[in-house]
Design a protein around this motif. Structure first.
Motif, PDB file in Angstrom:
ATOM      1  N   ILE A 880       1.865 -24.589 -13.289  1.00  0.00           N
ATOM      2  CA  ILE A 880       3.316 -24.509 -13.175  1.00  0.00           C
ATOM      3  C   ILE A 880       3.730 -24.571 -11.709  1.00  0.00           C
ATOM      4  N   GLU A 881       4.827 -25.280 -11.461  1.00  0.00           N
ATOM      5  CA  GLU A 881       5.396 -25.383 -10.121  1.00  0.00           C
ATOM      6  C   GLU A 881       6.881 -25.056 -10.195  1.00  0.00           C
ATOM      7  N   ARG A 882       7.498 -24.872  -9.046  1.00  0.00           N
ATOM      8  CA  ARG A 882       8.910 -24.506  -9.015  1.00  0.00           C
ATOM      9  C   ARG A 882       9.791 -25.576  -9.675  1.00  0.00           C
ATOM     10  N   ASP A 883       9.428 -26.836  -9.518  1.00  0.00           N
ATOM     11  CA  ASP A 883      10.232 -27.901 -10.114  1.00  0.00           C
ATOM     12  C   ASP A 883      10.279 -27.787 -11.640  1.00  0.00           C
ATOM     13  N   ASP A 884       9.249 -27.192 -12.252  1.00  0.00           N
ATOM     14  CA  ASP A 884       9.209 -27.073 -13.706  1.00  0.00           C
ATOM     15  C   ASP A 884      10.300 -26.151 -14.237  1.00  0.00           C
ATOM     16  N   PHE A 885      10.851 -25.304 -13.368  1.00  0.00           N
ATOM     17  CA  PHE A 885      11.871 -24.359 -13.804  1.00  0.00           C
ATOM     18  C   PHE A 885      13.193 -25.055 -14.145  1.00  0.00           C
ATOM     19  N   GLU A 886      13.346 -26.277 -13.710  1.00  0.00           N
ATOM     20  CA  GLU A 886      14.583 -27.002 -13.993  1.00  0.00           C
ATOM     21  C   GLU A 886      14.465 -27.863 -15.246  1.00  0.00           C
ATOM     22  N   LEU A 887      13.357 -27.720 -15.981  1.00  0.00           N
ATOM     23  CA  LEU A 887      13.146 -28.461 -17.219  1.00  0.00           C
ATOM     24  C   LEU A 887      13.090 -27.493 -18.384  1.00  0.00           C
ATOM     25  N   PRO A 888      13.496 -27.946 -19.589  1.00  0.00           N
ATOM     26  CA  PRO A 888      13.371 -27.073 -20.766  1.00  0.00           C
ATOM     27  C   PRO A 888      11.906 -26.720 -20.985  1.00  0.00           C
ATOM     28  N   PRO A 889      11.575 -25.525 -21.513  1.00  0.00           N
ATOM     29  CA  PRO A 889      12.536 -24.502 -21.918  1.00  0.00           C
ATOM     30  C   PRO A 889      12.940 -23.548 -20.788  1.00  0.00           C
TER      31      PRO A 889
END
Length: 920
Positions: A880-889
């Protein structure tokens, strides 16, 4: 009459049946009845006239917009909505604007409650009674409003799958979805889940009464026990202590019942106003192998059972209960419909509007420890597959047995009798075939099937017929050298109390082996079962899955020891396949209208139950005509004595005339003369049905049915005592095992050959383990595997390892792409068990949380929800990376901004720690 006038006539009749008195506006008397429907009532200027204004208890409460038959109704809802706004101010009303409106053609009716949070029309079978609309108008909160404000679910005592199912269902109900389907694997607690959400719907949502629908009595008894034992986590009271629970044994539904349990057969008969033979409730009609139950007997409105009787209907084993007659029961009530099944078919999913709110199959259940997996042990014999020839010899008398009485007679064969495998245990009984299968099962039981064991595991044998079951019981007792208690038959024809025998099978040492046909095939909980023996084939994929489901249930080790003393734990069950049932292609659902052959006994049973279809009349006529040619004069006379002089030829002729188009045309002309006009399509359909029913009426007489079934030539089985069977194969499915070995070997070769070429393998081969593995690496690896000479998907490789190394595989994996990592690691280090990545991640996450707690780190409830979401993301994507936080869920939780608010400066350190720990 024009079409709209015809529609109004039908609407008047339907309103009257539902408790409304239809009146002309000029003759208005709103005190004439509790409910009054006033025709052509004038509204305020600009609103015109409403076709019907509904008064209840002397106050206006709703309107009905009438349209001609065939009109589409959703397009006229705006008219009805306008009418409820246009009520003159001097007219007394329950609410303003009026809360309810209907659109109807008399054949189709739609209803809208403006009191719902999001008013949406729905099709209803008829109108609500006046007292029901008054009740709804007086409520502070409607059911659909209550469904949107349920309290938080208390999860103690619930498995995660049950929590997920309840929460998903409640979201669907809150969205006013009329139907919802819950698929939960056998043994995962469907009925307990239903008890839990039914309690919440009654306690908190305001559901007045819920119907729990089953398709045979033993499932109703099980459901009643589950509901009564349900202990509320909110009040610490049992369901039956807090709310009235009723299992229908008559036609009376008590006013105070909050949950009503009924067979669909009984409810169907209640709606039809007919008495019911209780034997019909003991067997699911879905299990009746016939093509003749096609055309449903129609249901009309029954004033004693209004459409609002139930708010919610829960359909148990709904893959069976939504067919044919039974579907009408569901369409009748104005209720949410919730289906429960372990094996949904495409038809089932379609009926529930593709609203599958929970999907929890056997594979997930095994991975979660909710089910156990299974192995297949194949027994092949020569007669089982090829049949045999019984040679006719002068002076050699062959036994013939009556199928019903089992009385034997002995006679010479006129010619050699060659029979096929499909004729076994129906027309011919091969004593050697049954004995060879049972003897092989006994000899291999403690060597191959359950090596090292000494106690016969609890075993269920599936037989073809009740008579076949008797033959098997006899042979099992002889081959095992045991008495009556050791092996028992439990079928619908078991005398005494089958439920008590079934209870002993569950909880006592004996019986060790039970033989059944259909009674225990589906829906019956026997947790200690470790072995299923198939001595009958099954054509339906769904039915086969249900039968397999008898073995999947988990059981506490101590509880298992009480009935099987040498069983340390139930790790799996074994299917002993003596007919190739696991190898044959199966239909997606049970083909109720595709059976080419139905026994005479089944035909007569259908006629006795009042079924009146062209298929039944035609098939029975053909069978009787053939029988008439084979009967003796004495047998013909015995039939004629019972029917007022008509033999089988006459009975067959009457049946054929009832479906003859010319005869139907003649009767239609007579009907037209009687009516003074041309009959309608509905009248012609009813006339044709009456003609068939009249021709079938003689078969309502049980004496005639018994006499027909007693005719020796149709009921005899030839018993082959001469042909000796031989074993062709006894062992685990060797073809599957050999193929699995090829796949495992090919996979090991693939990763060895590509360890320096594919980046994912370079990382996984590195020692110590080198970080940097990403989802794209694994995706490329899976693609390379698929295009390699092996042409394998990850799940195929996983299943192969499970067959080749059953002791080292933990859970069912391979469906998630991330599981390729687990496969490679196991191939590199075979000593390490093969565990799904999600399971590994979950285990490491629990360890990480424990370490944090020991270190004095405390997380809030919101933080824990985020951490679980991060865990699940890593389980699926490996990193997991910070950019993944802007994608669902994760974005649905508030994205990176919310994560920073909750964790502050610790966020990156936590992510680095979890990335390093969870997949490693």
């Amino acid at each position: 009459m024009n079409p709209e006038e015809e529609a109004r006539q039908q609407i008047d009749e339907l309103l009257t049946a539902c408790g409304w008195e239809a009146q002309d506006c000029k003759a208005l008397n709103i005190s004439a009845a509790r409910g009054v429907a006033v025709r052509e009532f004038p509204l305020l200027s600009g609103y015109g006239f409403t076709d019907y204004l509904l008064y209840a208890d002397g106050k206006a409460i709703g309107v009905v917009e009438a349209k001609a038959v065939g009109s589409t109704l959703t397009g006229v809802e705006w008219q009805s909505q306008g009418y409820i706004q246009g009520l003159p101010p001097e007219v007394p009303s329950h609410r303003r604007p009026l809360p309810f409106h209907y659109e109807s053609t008399g054949m189709e009716t739609r209803f809208t409650s403006r009191l719902d949070p999001e008013p949406r029309s729905r099709e209803v079978f008829a109108f609500h009674r006046p007292e029901e609309l008054v009740r709804l108008a007086r409520l502070n909160c409607q059911l659909r409003g209550g469904l949107q404000s349920l309290p938080e679910l208390k999860t103690n005592g619930l498995w995660p799958v049950q929590v997920e199912a309840i929460q998903n269902l409640e979201r669907s109900l809150a969205d006013n979805r009329p139907k919802a389907l819950i698929q939960m694997a056998t043994g995962s607690g469907k009925t307990f889940t239903a008890s839990s959400f039914c309690y919440r719907l009654v306690k908190f949502a305001g559901a007045r009464r819920i119907l729990f629908l089953v398709d045979r009595n033993n499932l109703g008894r099980q459901a009643e026990k589950e509901f009564r034992n349900y202990l509320s986590p909110y009040t610490n009271l049992r369901f039956g202590e807090e709310f009235n629970l009723q299992r229908l044994r008559s036609s009376a539904i008590t006013d105070t019942s909050r949950v009503c349990i009924s067979t669909v057969q009984r409810l169907f008969s209640i709606l039809r106003g007919e008495d019911i033979d209780e034997e019909i409730e003991e067997e699911s009609w879905f299990d009746l192998n016939t093509s003749l139950v096609r055309e449903p007997e129609p249901i009309t409105y029954n004033p004693a059972i209004p459409i609002e009787t139930f708010d919610v209907i829960v359909v148990d084993e709904c893959h069976r209960s939504i067919y044919n007659q039974w579907r009408q029961v569901l369409d009748y009530f104005d209720a949410f419909i919730v289906g429960l099944t372990a094996t949904p078919t495409a038809h089932t999913i379609g009926f529930f509007d593709q609203n599958l709110v929970m999907e929890y199959g056997h594979e997930r259940a095994v991975a979660d420890g909710v089910n156990v997996g299974f192995d297949v042990y194949r027994i092949r014999t020569k007669i089982s597959e090829q049949g045999a020839t019984l040679e006719a010899e002068p002076g050699f008398y062959v036994p013939h047995r009556d199928r019903r009485t089992r009385a034997k007679r002995y006679a010479e064969l006129d010619d050699d009798l060659t029979y096929t495998a499909s004729q076994l245990d129906r027309e011919v009984v091969s004593a050697s075939q049954i004995r060879t299968v049972v003897r092989t099962f006994k000899e291999r039981l403690f060597v191959d099937i359950f090596p090292g064991r000494t106690e016969v595991p609890k075993t269920l044998i599936f037989a073809k017929t009740d008579s076949h079951a008797d033959d098997i019981v006899k042979v099992v007792r002889e081959e095992f050298g045991k008495g009556n208690d050791f092996c028992a038959k439990i079928t619908y024809r078991t005398t005494g109390k089958p439920e008590e025998l079934l209870q002993s099978f569950r909880n006592s040492y004996n019986p060790r082996i039970v033989v059944t046909v259909d009674m225990i095939a589906t829906g019956t909980d026997v947790k200690p079962l470790e072995c299923l023996v198939f001595m009958r084939n099954v054509a339906s994929a769904g039915y086969f899955e249900q039968m397999k489901g008898r073995g999947v249930r988990v059981i506490d080790s101590d509880e298992l020891l009480t009935v099987t003393p040498d069983a340390k734990r139930k790790t799996h069950f074994v299917i002993v396949d003596a007919v190739g049932v696991c190898e044959r292609d199966k239909t997606e659902s049970k083909p109720l209208d595709r059976q080419p052959s139905v026994s005479l006994e089944e035909l007569l049973t259908l006629a006795a139950r009042g079924v009146a279809t062209e298929d039944l009349a035609s098939t029975l006529a053909s069978r009787l005509a053939r029988l008439n040619c084979e009967m003796s004069d004495e047998e013909r006379e015995s039939i004629a004595d019972l029917t007022g002089g008509r033999d089988c030829g006459h009975l067959a002729g009457n049946l054929l005339r009832s479906i003859d188009p010319d005869e139907q045309g003649r009767r239609a002309a007579e009907l037209a003369d009687d009516l003074g006009r041309q009959p309608t399509e509905d009248e012609l359909t009813e006339m044709n049905r009456d003609m068939i029913a009249e021709a079938l009426q003689p078969f309502h007489d049980p004496k005639l049915r018994e006499a027909l079934l007693a005719i020796r030539r149709l009921l005899e089985q030839t018993i082959d005592e001469k042909s000796i069977d031989e074993v062709l194969q006894a062992g685990h499915d060797t073809q599957a095992l050999e193929r699995a070995k090829e796949i495992v070997g090919g996979f090991r070769q693939f990763i060895e050959e590509n360890r320096d070429r594919i980046e994912a393998l370079q990382i996984l081969y590195s020692r110590p383990y080198r970080a940097g593995l990403r989802y794209r690496h694994v995706k490329n690896l899976a693609a390379a595997l698929k295009t390699s000479p092996l042409h394998a998907e990850p799940q195929q490789v996983w299943d192969a390892f499970r067959l080749v190394e059953p002791g080292r595989v933990r859970g069912v994996g391979g469906k998630q792409l991330a599981d390729v990592v687990a496969l490679v690691r196991h191939a590199i280090v075979p000593e390490e068990p093969l565990v799904p990545v999600a399971q590994t991640v979950s285990h490491h996450y629990s360890q990480w949380l424990d370490e944090q707690e020991r270190a004095g780190v405390r997380f809030t409830e919101d933080q824990l929800k985020w951490l679980e979401a991060i865990r699940d993301h890593i389980a699926a994507s490996l990193h997991i990376e910070r950019d993944d936080f802007e994608l669902p869920p994760l974005s649905q939780f508030g994205g990176l901004g919310r994560a920073n608010e909750l964790f502050g400066d610790r966020l990156q350190a936590i992510l680095d720690d979890l990335n390093a720990r969870l997949v490693a």
